[in-house]
Design an enzyme around this catalytic site. Structure first.
Site, PDB file in Angstrom:
ATOM      1  CE  LYS A  24      -0.320  -0.292   5.040  1.00 55.93           C
ATOM      2  NZ  LYS A  24      -1.158  -0.723   6.162  1.00 55.93           N
TER       3      LYS A  24
ATOM      4  NE  ARG B 137      -6.720  -0.125  11.289  1.00 53.87           N
ATOM      5  CZ  ARG B 137      -5.508  -0.264  10.736  1.00 53.87           C
ATOM      6  NH1 ARG B 137      -4.695   0.781  10.668  1.00 53.87           N
ATOM      7  NH2 ARG B 137      -5.109  -1.422  10.274  1.00 53.87           N
TER       8      ARG B 137
ATOM      9  CE1 TYR C  66      11.824  32.167   1.815  1.00 50.97           C
ATOM     10  CE2 TYR C  66      12.072  29.782   1.921  1.00 50.97           C
ATOM     11  CZ  TYR C  66      11.748  30.927   1.209  1.00 50.97           C
ATOM     12  OH  TYR C  66      11.354  30.838  -0.085  1.00 50.97           O
TER      13      TYR C  66
ATOM     14  CG  MET D 163       8.121  23.569  -1.624  1.00 48.86           C
ATOM     15  SD  MET D 163       7.039  24.576  -2.629  1.00 48.86           S
ATOM     16  CE  MET D 163       5.635  24.760  -1.569  1.00 48.86           C
TER      17      MET D 163
END
Ligand SMILES: *Cc1c(COP(=O)(O)O)cnc(C)c1O
Length: 692
Positions: free
Chosen positions: A358, A452, A584, A633
């Site tokens: 998955k 769950r 930054y 980023m």
């Protein structure tokens, strides 16, 4: 870097020369100068070209231990088909062949004069591969014997055909193959000589090549004088000459030149069209006396046009950015295979490994991972959702694909169409799936304490109702453990309780006439932490990828190997004086004169942004360097003051090994207060992927 790679790519560069020699064979550049010269160039010297192509193929096939044979044959067959299609107009213009003759041409001889090479190399590779299993000496001896037999149908035909037995033999061969170079007599020897890849010193190689070229010249002219040659592809001295020539080239060879490789193939494929076009064009404009009859001019006209066509076609080739240009993951499929074997060895006999792929195989690429495991015999996979299951089927995955997460009943037709098995989350979910009116394969989830998904283990009435639903075919029953990897005694007790509840529910089903199918409860923690369970499957996720969720200890102890490495590059290096700041918020303040490297990866690639402030580090040139400042980023800062060799373009390792040092995924995730499952499954889509 690319200059370094292409420097001295002697094998690939020689392909170009060999292709030009083939053009010589078909244009006879020296024929208007003198028949003897032309014979020497095209019937002696140029006869090295095709054996060279065969030897290079053999060399590379043997270097992959013949593992790339399938890929090579597929590529060669496709190239051949393209060549056949390309020359179909000429075949038809020349009147074509009868149906049987088409088959014979296609399989044995090639449909145009230069295409004979492709069926010959395909058949040759089959034979050489088979012979190579006998060991090199025996393989070479048999191939040499075949070659000697072939000689009798080629340059020595005058001698062989004067003897009645051989004459009849070769007549029989020529029914199928036009020449003995087409069949089994020619290609296997050169493929195997290439595979042997014999290397002597450059002086020996050069002397040997020169002497044998002289011997080949003498042999060729002698046979020509005796008028023994039916064809002139095969000489006694040719294989010997090729061994020395190949050794000479191997000694010069480092790296590869893919463009030379592509262009040589295009020259080979295209030149007969150029011959037709030059002849036709010359006739049309009345330049035949110059462009056709002057053999040297003719040759250069053909070569020039072929080169122009080849360059134009090559420029049309789609070019994609290299996956390893900026930021990329490296997937080590051998480590994956190894991990699967380690995990299987921990299961009870008859219990299969179900590979959990998955979240795109926990960020490793579900298709590549599943395909590799399937190749090694895996036939059970698990994903989280319907689109992941469909993607696996599209990638060619057969066998069981279990969707562990919720799929709404509206999607039932798709579950059926793609033969996916759905986990049933609770009784309502089962009822809705049943009501969709489509027969479905399902595994029932049982809640044994995680709370769950799943029917409560004690609610046997609900389990019975689900088993009785008309459209649900219950192939399995499973549960999930929630503290199986925790060491505390209370957690161990809890896990034992979950196991007990699970087996009690399974036993109840069996005793009451319901077949629970394949049962399973262990995930990675359960495989590594529990004794083998009496189950049909064990679902391995994170352990398959060679790492632990939280700590590395268990996976290292079990001998698992990390499958994924994460890399980027140094985009630039700059100097900061003490007191200057960067990034930054000017979050990095240089306390000393600092060399600051900018790495080409950032939080949009899936790295946790806080990693830089939490002691994150990278490896460059085998040295550990700290991240500093705020992660951006698409970039992050690394202090490389103590690694003065670091340069632009250097590889930056964020997860994985470089030199003697390793950064494990567990270390990175622990710094950021998360687990490897989250870190790896969040690696971004724009990261390149290199599969090894
Ligand atoms: C994700 C998942 C797994 C795999 O877990 P790992 O700890 O990564 O091995 C197994 N079973 C279920 C139900 C899951 O959701």
């Amino acid at each position: 870097m690319s200059a370094a790679r292409s420097k001295g790519a002697a094998l690939d560069r020689f392909r170009l020369l060999a292709a030009v020699l083939v053009v010589c064979i078909h244009t006879s550049p020296l024929s208007s100068i003198g028949g003897g010269w032309d014979f020497w160039l095209t019937r002696v010297l140029a006869r090295a070209a095709v054996p060279f192509f065969l030897m290079v193929s053999g060399y590379f096939l043997a270097r992959s231990e013949w593992k790339s044979t399938g890929r090579f044959l597929k590529k060669t067959a496709l190239t051949y088909l393209a060549g056949v299609a390309l020359y179909l107009p000429l075949n038809l213009y020349n009147g074509g062949y009868g149906p049987l003759e088409w088959v014979r041409k296609l399989l044995a001889e090639g449909t145009l004069y230069h295409l004979w090479y492709f069926p010959a190399v395909i058949l040759g590779v089959f034979i050489a591969r088979g012979l190579s299993r006998l060991g090199q000496p025996a393989a070479l001896a048999i191939a040499a014997l075949l070659y000697l037999i072939g000689l009798g149908g080629d340059s020595y035909y005058g001698l062989a055909s004067s003897l009645p037995g051989p004459a009849a033999f070769y007549q029989a061969v020529f029914v199928l193959f036009g020449y003995t170079r087409n069949g089994l007599f020619f290609a296997p020897l050169f493929l195997l000589l290439g595979a042997a890849g014999k290397r002597w010193s450059q002086a020996v190689s050069l002397t040997g090549t020169a002497l044998l070229l002289a011997a080949m010249t003498a042999e060729g002219f002698l046979l020509r004088a005796l008028d023994w040659q039916r064809h002139d592809s095969m000489y006694l001295t040719l294989p010997l000459c090729m061994i020395f020539l190949f050794s000479l080239l191997l000694g010069q060879n480092s790296g590869e030149d893919k463009r030379a490789r592509r262009l040589s193939l295009l020259i080979y494929l295209l030149h007969p069209w150029s011959i037709v076009l030059v002849r036709g064009g010359a006739k049309a404009v009345g330049l035949g006396a110059l462009l056709v009859e002057k053999s040297v001019v003719h040759f250069f006209a053909v070569l020039g046009l072929t080169l122009a066509l080849a360059l134009a076609l090559d420029a049309l080739r789609p070019i994609r950015p290299s996956p390893a240009a900026r930021a990329w993951k490296e997937i080590d499929l051998e480590a994956l295979k190894h991990n699967a074997e380690v995990l299987r060895s921990r299961l009870a006999p008859g219990c299969k490994l179900m590979a959990v792929v998955k979240a795109d195989g926990y960020g490793h690429g579900a298709a590549a991972v599943a395909r590799r495991l399937q190749k090694d015999g895996a036939d059970a996979f698990a994903v989280a959702c319907l689109p992941e299951g469909i993607a696996l089927r599209r990638a060619g995955i057969r066998g069981l694909i279990l969707i562990l997460g919720y799929t709404p009943a509206e999607e039932a037709p798709l579950l059926r169409r793609w033969r996916l098995t759905q986990a049933v989350a609770d009784e309502d979910h089962g009822a809705a799936l049943n009501a969709a009116g489509v027969p479905l394969h399902v595994h029932l989830a049982i809640d044994t304490g995680m709370r769950r998904l799943g029917v409560p283990a004690e609610d046997t009435a609900a389990l019975a109702r689900l088993c009785g639903m008309k459209n649900l075919r219950v192939d399995g029953v499973f549960s999930h453990l929630c503290v199986s990897d925790a060491p505390e005694p209370s957690a161990k007790d809890y896990t034992q309780g979950q196991l007990a509840r699970f087996y009690r529910a399974v036993d109840w089903l069996r005793e009451n006439g319901y077949d629970p199918g394949g049962v399973h409860i262990q995930a990675s923690g359960g495989i590594l932490g529990l004794s083998p369970q009496p189950c049909a499957y064990a679902r391995a996720g994170i352990a398959l990828y060679g790492v632990g969720s939280e700590g590395a200890a268990d996976s290292v102890e079990a001998g698992l190997r990390p499958v994924l490495s994460l890399r980027a590059r140094v985009a630039c290096v700059r100097r900061l004086r003490a007191g200057e700041a960067a990034g930054y918020g000017l979050a990095f303040q240089a306390r000393r004169d600092t060399r600051l490297a900018v790495a080409s990866i950032g939080y949009a690639d899936g790295l946790p942004r806080e990693l830089a402030q939490r002691g994150g580090r990278v490896l460059i040139r085998g040295q550990s360097c700290p991240m500093v400042g705020r992660m951006c980023m698409d970039q992050l800062f690394v202090d490389v003051t103590d690694a003065p060799d670091v340069r632009t373009g250097d590889m930056v390792t964020l997860i994985g090994q470089d030199g003697g040092l390793t950064i494990r995924a567990e270390e990175v995730s622990r710094r950021c207060g998360t687990i490897t499952n989250e870190l790896l499954s969040r690696l971004g889509r724009r990261i390149g992927q290199v599969v090894r």
